[in-house]
Enzyme design. Sequence first.
Site, PDB file in Angstrom:
ATOM      1  CG  ASP A 326      -0.227   0.364   2.514  1.00 16.38           C
ATOM      2  OD1 ASP A 326       1.029   0.402   2.526  1.00 16.38           O
ATOM      3  OD2 ASP A 326      -0.907   0.642   3.513  1.00 16.38           O
ATOM      4  CG  ASP A 328       1.270   3.620   4.530  1.00 17.31           C
ATOM      5  OD1 ASP A 328       0.187   3.199   4.926  1.00 17.31           O
ATOM      6  OD2 ASP A 328       2.198   2.865   4.173  1.00 17.31           O
ATOM      7  CG  ASP A 412      -3.548   3.063   4.874  1.00 16.89           C
ATOM      8  OD1 ASP A 412      -4.695   2.751   4.500  1.00 16.89           O
ATOM      9  OD2 ASP A 412      -2.769   2.265   5.423  1.00 16.89           O
TER      10      ASP A 412
HETATM   11  N1  DCP Z   1       0.676   1.989  11.326  1.00 15.28           N
HETATM   12  C1  DCP Z   1       0.083   2.660  12.369  1.00 15.28           C
HETATM   13  N2  DCP Z   1      -1.253   2.582  12.593  1.00 15.28           N
HETATM   14  C2  DCP Z   1      -2.030   1.851  11.768  1.00 15.28           C
HETATM   15  C3  DCP Z   1      -1.451   1.164  10.673  1.00 15.28           C
HETATM   16  C4  DCP Z   1      -0.089   1.257  10.479  1.00 15.28           C
HETATM   17  O1  DCP Z   1       0.770   3.327  13.113  1.00 15.28           O
HETATM   18  N3  DCP Z   1      -3.336   1.768  12.017  1.00 15.28           N
HETATM   19  C5  DCP Z   1       2.113   2.087  11.123  1.00 15.28           C
HETATM   20  C6  DCP Z   1       2.764   0.746  11.125  1.00 15.28           C
HETATM   21  C7  DCP Z   1       3.742   0.797  10.038  1.00 15.28           C
HETATM   22  C8  DCP Z   1       3.379   2.027   9.202  1.00 15.28           C
HETATM   23  O2  DCP Z   1       2.361   2.698   9.912  1.00 15.28           O
HETATM   24  O3  DCP Z   1       4.967   0.981  10.644  1.00 15.28           O
HETATM   25  C9  DCP Z   1       2.899   1.661   7.853  1.00 15.28           C
HETATM   26  O4  DCP Z   1       1.978   0.601   7.937  1.00 15.28           O
HETATM   27  P1  DCP Z   1       1.756  -0.414   6.743  1.00 15.28           P
HETATM   28  O5  DCP Z   1       0.852  -1.488   7.241  1.00 15.28           O
HETATM   29  O6  DCP Z   1       1.310   0.305   5.534  1.00 15.28           O
HETATM   30  O7  DCP Z   1       3.183  -1.105   6.541  1.00 15.28           O
HETATM   31  P2  DCP Z   1       4.419  -0.761   5.612  1.00 15.28           P
HETATM   32  O8  DCP Z   1       4.166   0.458   4.783  1.00 15.28           O
HETATM   33  O9  DCP Z   1       5.594  -0.719   6.500  1.00 15.28           O
HETATM   34  O10 DCP Z   1       4.572  -2.036   4.702  1.00 15.28           O
HETATM   35  P3  DCP Z   1       3.814  -2.413   3.330  1.00 15.28           P
HETATM   36  O11 DCP Z   1       4.792  -2.270   2.238  1.00 15.28           O
HETATM   37  O12 DCP Z   1       3.403  -3.839   3.522  1.00 15.28           O
HETATM   38  O13 DCP Z   1       2.663  -1.493   3.172  1.00 15.28           O
HETATM   39 ZN    ZN Z   2       2.365   0.808   3.886  1.00 13.19          ZN
HETATM   40 ZN    ZN Z   3      -0.680   1.381   5.330  1.00 14.76          ZN
END
Ligand code: DCP
Ligand code: ZN
Ligand code: ZN
Length: 488
Positions: A326, A328, A412
Amino acid sequence: MLPKRRRARVASPSAAPSSAARFPGVTIYLAEPHMGRSRQAFLTRLAVSKGFRVLSAYSPEVTHVVMEGTSAEEAVCWQERKTSALPPGCTRPVLLDISWFTESMAAGQPVPVECRHRLEVAVPKKKMPSPAWMLPYACQRPTPLVHHNASLSEALETLAEAAGFDGSEGRQISFYRAASVLKALPSPVTALSQLQGLPHFGEHSCRVVQELLEHGVCDEVERIRLSERYQTMKLFTQIFGVGVRTADQWYQKGLRTLDDLQEESHRLTQQQKAGLQHHRDLSALILWSEVEALQQVVEAAVTQALPGATVTLAGGFRRGKLQGHDVDFLITHPQEGQEAGLLPRVMCYLKEQGLVLYHQHQHSQQGDLTQQSHTMDAFERSFCIFRLPQPPGAAVGGAQKPCFAWKAVRVDLVVAPISQFPFALLGWTGSKHFERELRRFSRKEKGLCLNSHGLFDPEQKTFFHVASEEDIFRLLDLEYLPPEQRNA
Ligand code: DCP
Ligand code: ZN
Ligand code: ZN
């Protein structure tokens, strides 16, 4: 809005609570990697009451550094970092176990330093590589995206994941910690002896590494990877809107495939339905070119909704990942309060452009910001599936999209007020394990509560004001790690 507070209390070395010292050759510093601040304060009062000089900040005057529950390796590492900041030519203090301190308190005077009190003599010189620099928390050491032990760390992460699927949180975290240590090593592990002295390597993780080094595969890991349970849980938890608990319920009901879920679609949430509907696209990795295109459309929408508002990339792509599941984005405005009500306008604009396939808006949850867990922060946000136009010829999509004209991507969008923005950015950059470690470090080693909204001192009941992520690391006495070194 957060209440005002004094700035950077942790960083400011307050004066030592020392009266006239009875023992001029002895200046104690109680180092607190494992001691905790309230215990440090208690021991300081005790020593001062007995006429010892105790400094509350490390300086060249310190002659005796006392540590509790700290290995010799860690102690030496701690000293390397501290003395590198001191002027050259300073004499190094002795590193002592708490036993010297308690014996001295009992005696009412400093007892002679013996070998058994010293932390440095216990360091075995022949260890290869020396683990002295391997600090125990992932937030204390750089972890690059590309490292030297991928097959070993992936095996341990599979075990962690499987433990998580079975609700064994303790085992899950243990395996993640061991995997994270491997990721931080500067060279490949080629012999089991290299694990000696590394933090978080229990018997189980050692056994897995040993098998991998000897046979190239680990039976237990292979068995899990091939198991129906692991494969089904992995398939289900990768669906947008499906967590471990729901996946487990489905599994217990005998559901195994996406087709099984389609048949139960009346039981799915709107989010899960959307996840299932776009599953093929969403399970394809997102590329950098797509991130850039998304940033442009989000920036255009945000600027249109509120001139001056900014969009910042967070998540895995900010850590330097080239592919992700995803994207963010954090949204803020330099003037506190201006960001309120922004997100619905942004979404409205994006929808008008035909860019939104699904979105779930979550209102900002006002309340006690000290109680917010990391993963359940209270920011206003939108979990979206975007309809990203594809350049002609891009090979994504499926039979239902013969022109391959667009691709569904998960995005997100999170809105943070500027006063909380550095915390939000730090919290949303990850990795998840890095964040977990950072919060644990803050709590256990500093007695402070960190989340995506702020850093809170429960004793003083105050929040810290910061202007950047660097400030947060400084407040926690941590060396700053740029996002690309947070891939723990
Ligand atoms: N996060 C958060 N609160 C949430 C969801 C995520 O604080 N409700 C944080 C956790 C991760 C970061 O934000 O450190 C990004 O979450 P992702 O699930 O999008 O994970 P990544 O971007 O690190 O990995 P991916 O490539 O799988 O999206
Ligand atoms: Zn992410
Ligand atoms: Zn995310």
